[in-house]
Design a protein around this motif. Structure first.
Motif, PDB file in Angstrom:
ATOM      1  N   ALA A  84     -19.612   6.851  12.385  1.00 23.79           N
ATOM      2  CA  ALA A  84     -18.698   7.780  13.142  1.00 23.79           C
ATOM      3  C   ALA A  84     -18.861   9.252  12.708  1.00 23.79           C
ATOM      4  O   ALA A  84     -18.792  10.212  13.256  1.00 23.79           O
ATOM      5  N   LEU A  85     -18.908   9.134  11.264  1.00 21.64           N
ATOM      6  CA  LEU A  85     -19.249  10.350  10.733  1.00 21.64           C
ATOM      7  C   LEU A  85     -20.432  11.308  11.033  1.00 21.64           C
ATOM      8  O   LEU A  85     -20.136  12.546  11.311  1.00 21.64           O
ATOM      9  N   ILE A  86     -21.402  10.557  10.853  1.00 25.45           N
ATOM     10  CA  ILE A  86     -22.742  11.173  11.091  1.00 25.45           C
ATOM     11  C   ILE A  86     -22.706  11.643  12.763  1.00 25.45           C
ATOM     12  O   ILE A  86     -23.174  12.839  13.149  1.00 25.45           O
ATOM     13  N   MET A  87     -22.038  10.842  13.668  1.00 24.27           N
ATOM     14  CA  MET A  87     -22.239  11.150  15.189  1.00 24.27           C
ATOM     15  C   MET A  87     -21.463  12.466  15.239  1.00 24.27           C
ATOM     16  O   MET A  87     -21.389  13.338  16.061  1.00 24.27           O
ATOM     17  N   ASP A  88     -20.071  12.642  14.452  1.00 27.61           N
ATOM     18  CA  ASP A  88     -19.054  13.620  14.560  1.00 27.61           C
ATOM     19  C   ASP A  88     -19.649  14.793  14.061  1.00 27.61           C
ATOM     20  O   ASP A  88     -19.917  15.871  14.679  1.00 27.61           O
ATOM     21  N   ALA A  89     -20.261  14.692  12.791  1.00 31.77           N
ATOM     22  CA  ALA A  89     -21.023  15.817  12.171  1.00 31.77           C
ATOM     23  C   ALA A  89     -22.011  16.472  13.032  1.00 31.77           C
ATOM     24  O   ALA A  89     -22.277  17.683  13.287  1.00 31.77           O
ATOM     25  N   GLY A  90     -22.978  15.581  13.392  1.00 30.95           N
ATOM     26  CA  GLY A  90     -23.954  15.910  14.086  1.00 30.95           C
ATOM     27  C   GLY A  90     -24.047  16.258  15.705  1.00 30.95           C
ATOM     28  O   GLY A  90     -24.601  16.920  16.362  1.00 30.95           O
ATOM     29  N   GLU A  91     -22.571  15.941  15.806  1.00 33.28           N
ATOM     30  CA  GLU A  91     -22.394  16.515  17.350  1.00 33.28           C
ATOM     31  C   GLU A  91     -23.161  15.683  18.275  1.00 33.28           C
ATOM     32  O   GLU A  91     -23.619  16.017  19.418  1.00 33.28           O
ATOM     33  N   LEU A  92     -23.448  14.192  17.951  1.00 28.95           N
ATOM     34  CA  LEU A  92     -24.511  13.536  19.010  1.00 28.95           C
ATOM     35  C   LEU A  92     -23.602  12.943  19.899  1.00 28.95           C
ATOM     36  O   LEU A  92     -22.557  12.664  20.039  1.00 28.95           O
ATOM     37  N   LYS A  93     -24.127  12.777  21.119  1.00 33.51           N
ATOM     38  CA  LYS A  93     -23.950  12.343  22.345  1.00 33.51           C
ATOM     39  C   LYS A  93     -23.576  10.958  22.204  1.00 33.51           C
ATOM     40  O   LYS A  93     -22.355  10.404  22.527  1.00 33.51           O
ATOM     41  N   GLY A  94     -24.613  10.310  21.638  1.00 35.94           N
ATOM     42  CA  GLY A  94     -24.277   8.552  21.644  1.00 35.94           C
ATOM     43  C   GLY A  94     -24.237   7.924  23.013  1.00 35.94           C
ATOM     44  O   GLY A  94     -24.461   8.472  24.023  1.00 35.94           O
ATOM     45  N   SER A  95     -23.528   6.851  22.912  1.00 32.98           N
ATOM     46  CA  SER A  95     -23.536   6.031  24.123  1.00 32.98           C
ATOM     47  C   SER A  95     -22.067   6.173  24.957  1.00 32.98           C
ATOM     48  O   SER A  95     -21.234   7.210  24.415  1.00 32.98           O
ATOM     49  N   ILE A  96     -22.100   5.975  26.129  1.00 33.02           N
ATOM     50  CA  ILE A  96     -21.063   6.189  27.136  1.00 33.02           C
ATOM     51  C   ILE A  96     -19.752   5.648  26.529  1.00 33.02           C
ATOM     52  O   ILE A  96     -18.739   6.238  26.342  1.00 33.02           O
ATOM     53  N   TRP A  97     -19.765   4.576  25.766  1.00 32.89           N
ATOM     54  CA  TRP A  97     -18.788   3.855  25.102  1.00 32.89           C
ATOM     55  C   TRP A  97     -18.165   4.676  23.936  1.00 32.89           C
ATOM     56  O   TRP A  97     -17.205   4.771  23.899  1.00 32.89           O
ATOM     57  N   TYR A  98     -19.183   5.135  23.276  1.00 27.16           N
ATOM     58  CA  TYR A  98     -18.809   5.924  22.196  1.00 27.16           C
ATOM     59  C   TYR A  98     -18.286   7.490  22.599  1.00 27.16           C
ATOM     60  O   TYR A  98     -17.087   7.771  21.988  1.00 27.16           O
ATOM     61  N   ASN A  99     -18.582   7.934  23.473  1.00 27.66           N
ATOM     62  CA  ASN A  99     -17.824   9.140  23.973  1.00 27.66           C
ATOM     63  C   ASN A  99     -16.833   8.913  24.639  1.00 27.66           C
ATOM     64  O   ASN A  99     -15.579   9.718  24.490  1.00 27.66           O
ATOM     65  N   LEU A 100     -16.449   7.884  25.138  1.00 23.80           N
ATOM     66  CA  LEU A 100     -15.096   7.286  25.730  1.00 23.80           C
ATOM     67  C   LEU A 100     -14.174   7.177  24.439  1.00 23.80           C
ATOM     68  O   LEU A 100     -13.003   7.832  24.508  1.00 23.80           O
ATOM     69  N   TYR A 101     -14.594   6.610  23.435  1.00 29.79           N
ATOM     70  CA  TYR A 101     -13.494   6.147  22.463  1.00 29.79           C
ATOM     71  C   TYR A 101     -13.597   6.872  21.162  1.00 29.79           C
ATOM     72  O   TYR A 101     -12.790   6.652  20.280  1.00 29.79           O
ATOM     73  N   LYS A 102     -14.768   7.194  20.821  1.00 28.59           N
ATOM     74  CA  LYS A 102     -15.165   7.964  19.525  1.00 28.59           C
ATOM     75  C   LYS A 102     -14.587   7.213  18.436  1.00 28.59           C
ATOM     76  O   LYS A 102     -14.182   7.483  17.349  1.00 28.59           O
ATOM     77  N   THR A 103     -15.074   5.757  18.423  1.00 23.62           N
ATOM     78  CA  THR A 103     -14.487   4.738  17.490  1.00 23.62           C
ATOM     79  C   THR A 103     -15.787   4.565  16.489  1.00 23.62           C
ATOM     80  O   THR A 103     -16.854   4.556  16.771  1.00 23.62           O
ATOM     81  N   PRO A 104     -15.351   4.061  15.204  1.00 23.03           N
ATOM     82  CA  PRO A 104     -16.145   3.747  14.451  1.00 23.03           C
ATOM     83  C   PRO A 104     -17.322   2.456  14.886  1.00 23.03           C
ATOM     84  O   PRO A 104     -18.491   2.266  14.772  1.00 23.03           O
ATOM     85  N   HIS A 105     -16.797   1.509  15.627  1.00 22.81           N
ATOM     86  CA  HIS A 105     -17.010   0.602  16.251  1.00 22.81           C
ATOM     87  C   HIS A 105     -18.268   0.770  17.290  1.00 22.81           C
ATOM     88  O   HIS A 105     -19.513   0.446  17.143  1.00 22.81           O
ATOM     89  N   TYR A 106     -17.840   1.889  18.084  1.00 21.45           N
ATOM     90  CA  TYR A 106     -19.202   2.095  19.029  1.00 21.45           C
ATOM     91  C   TYR A 106     -20.072   3.168  18.316  1.00 21.45           C
ATOM     92  O   TYR A 106     -21.487   3.095  18.915  1.00 21.45           O
TER      93      TYR A 106
END
Length: 115
Positions: free
Chosen positions: A56-78
């Motif tokens: 979650a930290l590196i996704m947030d720091a890098g402002e990475l798009k990720g998956s649709i689920w990650y974008n919806l929920y922004k949770t460590p799980h996704y």
């Protein structure tokens, strides 16, 4: 076994990767910079970081798009599911396990190529 990564050091690494933290920033201050990441709100700087929180930290720091689920929920799980799908984490790695510094660096360097 090498020392597992602390929350503060993980935030420092992620911040450096993203250009959001200066080289001379104390890791404790780097942690404050990422307080809004789910799982880090109450973390102590010496706490060991879990793989899913690190994701979650590196996704947030890098402002990475990720998956649709990650974008919806922004949770460590996704976030963790996403870095696993990208092949950045071994299939057998549990989300609750601790991150070793060399693995963290490997993931961060691969991610900066993805970007």
């Amino acid at each position: 076994t090498s020392q597992a990564l602390t929350c503060a050091d993980a935030c420092y690494l992620a911040g450096i990767m993203a250009g959001k933290v200066q080289d001379d920033t104390p890791p404790v201050d780097a942690l404050e910079r990422f307080r809004d990441v789910k799982g880090l709100e109450k973390a102590k700087s010496s706490d060991l970081i879990r793989y899913d929180i690190f994701a979650a930290l590196i996704m947030d720091a890098g402002e990475l798009k990720g998956s649709i689920w990650y974008n919806l929920y922004k949770t460590p799980h996704y976030a963790f599911r996403y870095i696993k799908m990208e092949g950045l984490v071994n299939e057998a790695t549990p989300p609750s396990s601790n991150v070793e510094p060399r693995d963290a660096l490997a993931i961060i360097s691969k991610l900066s190529e993805v970007k």
